[in-house]
Design an enzyme around this catalytic site. Sequence first.
Site, PDB file in Angstrom:
ATOM      1  N   CYS A   1      -0.500   4.120  -6.750  1.00  0.00           N
ATOM      2  CA  CYS A   1      -1.689   3.523  -5.700  1.00  0.00           C
ATOM      3  C   CYS A   1      -1.699   2.108  -6.231  1.00  0.00           C
ATOM      4  CB  CYS A   1      -3.216   4.161  -5.318  1.00  0.00           C
ATOM      5  SG  CYS A   1      -4.150   3.064  -4.867  1.00  0.00           S
TER       6      CYS A   1
ATOM      7  N   CYS B   1       1.046  -1.156   0.072  1.00  0.00           N
ATOM      8  CA  CYS B   1      -0.048  -0.267  -0.238  1.00  0.00           C
ATOM      9  C   CYS B   1       1.372   1.347  -0.077  1.00  0.00           C
ATOM     10  CB  CYS B   1      -0.642  -0.471   1.600  1.00  0.00           C
ATOM     11  SG  CYS B   1      -1.401   1.502   1.541  1.00  0.00           S
TER      12      CYS B   1
HETATM   13  N1  DGL Z   1      -3.992   0.799  -1.984  1.00  0.00           N
HETATM   14  C1  DGL Z   1      -3.446   1.744  -1.179  1.00  0.00           C
HETATM   15  C2  DGL Z   1      -2.305   2.299  -1.751  1.00  0.00           C
HETATM   16  O1  DGL Z   1      -1.845   2.292  -2.700  1.00  0.00           O
HETATM   17  C3  DGL Z   1      -4.625   2.727  -0.676  1.00  0.00           C
HETATM   18  C4  DGL Z   1      -5.863   2.699  -0.364  1.00  0.00           C
HETATM   19  C5  DGL Z   1      -6.626   4.150   0.154  1.00  0.00           C
HETATM   20  O2  DGL Z   1      -6.991   5.424   0.026  1.00  0.00           O
HETATM   21  O3  DGL Z   1      -6.816   3.440   1.689  1.00  0.00           O
HETATM   22  O4  DGL Z   1      -1.905   3.344  -1.529  1.00  0.00           O
END
Ligand code: DGL
Length: 262
Positions: free
Chosen positions: A184, A77
Amino acid sequence: MKKEAKEGNIGIFDSGIGGVTVLREIVKILPNENYIYYSDSKNNPYGDKKKEEIVQRCEELFGFLVERKCKVIVIACNTASAVASSYLREKYKNIPIIAIEPAYKMVHDYSYDKETIVMATKGTIESEKFNLLYHKYDNHKTKLLECVGLADVIEEGNEDKIKKYLEKNIGQYRRKVENVVLGCTHYPLIQEEIGQVLGGNVKFFNGASRLAIHLKDVLEEKDLISNRKESGKIEFIDSSLEEKTRTKKEKRFYKFLEGEEL
Ligand code: DGL
């Protein structure tokens, strides 16, 4: 002891199912490992949360994964990596931590002199870690886009909502950009839809395959590659309190792993 460590799990987490785009790349080059994937649906999105909240939640997840005998932890993430990875590295000195970050350096290395947009959460774009990277490799032709709510819409999986969101928020860049950094881990799941809205021949940059290579290097260097000959197992855990949500996410997770998009 060494043998036990080698056969430990690879722990990987995200605020939801987006981290599957990272896991997919890892499994390609480390197919014999066992994985525990934690999707923190109960607490997503991370992107609009305060730093302290994200750090606290990451600590809880780390505690859980360490208890489940993880030999390495992958933060799949960007938001969690941006705000919590330094703190976690300081606290868990005995466990290797591999953290994703927006692939902005790749733009610098492979497609420097081009109009670029970086799509990421508010948390990532405002973080100190991302800003250091951005200023180091700035091509002076970059727009940073805080895609508030996009990861949520992807989690929901409603194609119409995704298209509407993209039209409204990135439609103005149609045929005006050549590079798109998917900052993201949820966004590679809708790369095709993003490409359709932007038109032209956009190049996508995503750090997942680099992270996978780095993870393999670290495991080799620490002699932590499993001796298993058969394919490893992938366990999916989702923190949502509702069984219906958990089951739905689990199904999508395994579908994505097999290469399907939406
Ligand atoms: N998948 C997460 C990232 O790469 C973010 C998603 C979220 O805002 O929870 O930042």
